[in-house]
Write a protein that holds these residues in place. Sequence first.
Motif, PDB file in Angstrom:
ATOM      1  N   ARG A 179       0.769  -1.206   0.032  1.00  0.00           N
ATOM      2  CA  ARG A 179      -0.045   0.050  -0.233  1.00  0.00           C
ATOM      3  C   ARG A 179       0.674   1.152  -0.127  1.00  0.00           C
ATOM      4  O   ARG A 179       2.008   1.435   0.340  1.00  0.00           O
ATOM      5  CB  ARG A 179      -1.017  -0.020   1.262  1.00  0.00           C
ATOM      6  CG  ARG A 179      -0.060   0.091   2.612  1.00  0.00           C
ATOM      7  CD  ARG A 179      -1.183   0.077   3.842  1.00  0.00           C
ATOM      8  NE  ARG A 179      -1.807  -1.225   3.829  1.00  0.00           N
ATOM      9  CZ  ARG A 179      -1.293  -2.421   4.106  1.00  0.00           C
ATOM     10  NH1 ARG A 179      -0.066  -2.363   4.748  1.00  0.00           N
ATOM     11  NH2 ARG A 179      -1.936  -3.408   4.075  1.00  0.00           N
ATOM     12  N   VAL A 180       0.467   2.421  -0.416  1.00  0.00           N
ATOM     13  CA  VAL A 180       0.976   3.568  -0.325  1.00  0.00           C
ATOM     14  C   VAL A 180       0.211   4.481   0.624  1.00  0.00           C
ATOM     15  O   VAL A 180      -0.902   4.561   0.532  1.00  0.00           O
ATOM     16  CB  VAL A 180       0.840   4.403  -1.602  1.00  0.00           C
ATOM     17  CG1 VAL A 180       1.539   5.815  -1.612  1.00  0.00           C
ATOM     18  CG2 VAL A 180       1.770   3.581  -2.760  1.00  0.00           C
ATOM     19  N   ASN A 181       0.952   4.979   1.687  1.00  0.00           N
ATOM     20  CA  ASN A 181       0.328   5.560   2.925  1.00  0.00           C
ATOM     21  C   ASN A 181       0.226   7.166   2.573  1.00  0.00           C
ATOM     22  O   ASN A 181       0.964   7.839   2.781  1.00  0.00           O
ATOM     23  CB  ASN A 181       0.859   5.522   3.999  1.00  0.00           C
ATOM     24  CG  ASN A 181       1.198   3.889   4.608  1.00  0.00           C
ATOM     25  OD1 ASN A 181       0.137   3.309   4.624  1.00  0.00           O
ATOM     26  ND2 ASN A 181       2.184   3.570   5.174  1.00  0.00           N
TER      27      ASN A 181
ATOM     28  N   VAL B  36       3.335   7.534  -8.611  1.00  0.00           N
ATOM     29  CA  VAL B  36       4.546   8.121  -8.706  1.00  0.00           C
ATOM     30  C   VAL B  36       4.947   8.986  -7.472  1.00  0.00           C
ATOM     31  O   VAL B  36       3.992   9.570  -7.138  1.00  0.00           O
ATOM     32  CB  VAL B  36       4.694   9.078  -9.932  1.00  0.00           C
ATOM     33  CG1 VAL B  36       6.282   9.417 -10.161  1.00  0.00           C
ATOM     34  CG2 VAL B  36       4.191   8.530 -11.284  1.00  0.00           C
ATOM     35  N   LEU B  37       5.976   8.770  -6.822  1.00  0.00           N
ATOM     36  CA  LEU B  37       6.259   9.276  -5.514  1.00  0.00           C
ATOM     37  C   LEU B  37       7.313  10.532  -5.643  1.00  0.00           C
ATOM     38  O   LEU B  37       7.952  10.467  -6.557  1.00  0.00           O
ATOM     39  CB  LEU B  37       7.373   8.066  -4.769  1.00  0.00           C
ATOM     40  CG  LEU B  37       6.589   6.729  -4.421  1.00  0.00           C
ATOM     41  CD1 LEU B  37       7.485   5.891  -3.841  1.00  0.00           C
ATOM     42  CD2 LEU B  37       5.172   6.781  -4.083  1.00  0.00           C
ATOM     43  N   PRO B  38       7.047  11.346  -4.994  1.00  0.00           N
ATOM     44  CA  PRO B  38       7.549  12.590  -5.069  1.00  0.00           C
ATOM     45  C   PRO B  38       9.092  12.499  -4.581  1.00  0.00           C
ATOM     46  O   PRO B  38       9.398  11.724  -3.619  1.00  0.00           O
ATOM     47  CB  PRO B  38       6.820  13.490  -3.970  1.00  0.00           C
ATOM     48  CG  PRO B  38       6.408  12.523  -2.866  1.00  0.00           C
ATOM     49  CD  PRO B  38       5.927  11.291  -3.602  1.00  0.00           C
ATOM     50  N   GLN B  39       9.894  13.289  -5.298  1.00  0.00           N
ATOM     51  CA  GLN B  39      11.238  13.523  -4.937  1.00  0.00           C
ATOM     52  C   GLN B  39      11.626  14.656  -3.941  1.00  0.00           C
ATOM     53  O   GLN B  39      10.991  15.675  -3.829  1.00  0.00           O
ATOM     54  CB  GLN B  39      12.153  13.408  -6.024  1.00  0.00           C
ATOM     55  CG  GLN B  39      11.910  12.459  -6.956  1.00  0.00           C
ATOM     56  CD  GLN B  39      12.819  12.239  -8.343  1.00  0.00           C
ATOM     57  OE1 GLN B  39      12.994  13.506  -8.924  1.00  0.00           O
ATOM     58  NE2 GLN B  39      13.822  11.519  -8.501  1.00  0.00           N
ATOM     59  N   VAL B  40      12.642  14.429  -3.274  1.00  0.00           N
ATOM     60  CA  VAL B  40      13.188  15.554  -2.352  1.00  0.00           C
ATOM     61  C   VAL B  40      13.812  16.492  -3.100  1.00  0.00           C
ATOM     62  O   VAL B  40      14.691  16.207  -3.875  1.00  0.00           O
ATOM     63  CB  VAL B  40      13.897  15.012  -1.176  1.00  0.00           C
ATOM     64  CG1 VAL B  40      14.386  16.232  -0.560  1.00  0.00           C
ATOM     65  CG2 VAL B  40      13.325  13.991  -0.341  1.00  0.00           C
ATOM     66  N   GLN B  41      13.443  17.766  -3.096  1.00  0.00           N
ATOM     67  CA  GLN B  41      14.161  18.808  -3.872  1.00  0.00           C
ATOM     68  C   GLN B  41      15.723  19.256  -3.300  1.00  0.00           C
ATOM     69  O   GLN B  41      15.777  19.201  -2.260  1.00  0.00           O
ATOM     70  CB  GLN B  41      13.259  20.268  -3.587  1.00  0.00           C
ATOM     71  CG  GLN B  41      13.829  21.305  -4.555  1.00  0.00           C
ATOM     72  CD  GLN B  41      13.201  22.634  -4.510  1.00  0.00           C
ATOM     73  OE1 GLN B  41      12.229  22.600  -3.682  1.00  0.00           O
ATOM     74  NE2 GLN B  41      13.233  23.621  -5.341  1.00  0.00           N
ATOM     75  N   GLU B  42      16.318  19.068  -4.203  1.00  0.00           N
ATOM     76  CA  GLU B  42      17.922  19.185  -4.047  1.00  0.00           C
ATOM     77  C   GLU B  42      18.135  20.669  -4.013  1.00  0.00           C
ATOM     78  O   GLU B  42      17.605  21.475  -4.580  1.00  0.00           O
ATOM     79  CB  GLU B  42      18.718  18.385  -4.901  1.00  0.00           C
ATOM     80  CG  GLU B  42      18.538  16.975  -5.031  1.00  0.00           C
ATOM     81  CD  GLU B  42      19.389  16.284  -6.291  1.00  0.00           C
ATOM     82  OE1 GLU B  42      20.015  17.079  -7.230  1.00  0.00           O
ATOM     83  OE2 GLU B  42      19.571  15.068  -6.184  1.00  0.00           O
TER      84      GLU B  42
END
Length: 239
Positions: free
Chosen positions: A122-124, A233-239
């Motif tokens: 599952r995706v929480n 699609v999972l979000p990415q942490v902004q660099e």
Amino acid sequence: MKLSVESIANLEKVLATCGIAGIDAIVIEEDSLRGVNEDKTCVIIANQPHPGVPKIKEGHKMGLSRLGVLSNRLSLFKADPQTTVDAKENERGEIASLEIASPSAKVQFRCTASALIKAPKRVNDNVKHTVTVQKEQIPFILSGAKSMSAKRVVIASKNDGVFFEFTDTNQDTFSVKVAESAGEVFAHHFPADVFLPLIRAAVNNNADDENISIEIGEVGTINIVVNGFTLTVLPQVQE
């Protein structure tokens, strides 16, 4: 255990859908499946009951990796209506291999132990917003993203609307307004090589619809429906 004609067709559709998202490993159980790509940026989860999942015996599992290889082997026999797919079970209730055969030829495909495929069940995240994009905008968006050679796409909600934003290596930005404001300000980052093929496929798979819906979760995941399956699609942490 021979798969039904419907299950073979469903398996082919699952493989095609996973190929669009770069997902190369899935676990199939009774009426459900789950899979994840190598970078863990996109998952497919179809909880039971889902009509598009290939049917296997109750209590059994089938782990599949090398999905592109399996798709190619099924394609070899696609033209023969007498093609069968026999799922060979082991003593642990796992499908150990698939035998694809016609009256004159056969090929084997070895499965993977389901425990080795680390796909989430599952995706929480709960859906908070739905962004509706007009299909006529998609070709322009795809062309713009290509011209920028963008690695990431940002879905940004501002006071004056929701935008797709693509930035090149020189920090030049291509921005397209796709919807009115979502009611709050946010910006979520996603890998372009996953996001763009999904919205292209969503357009091709929904020929009768004028719009494409993208669900956005509270923590920034997005859901896009392709071939009747929801891809997250999972979000990415902004660099």
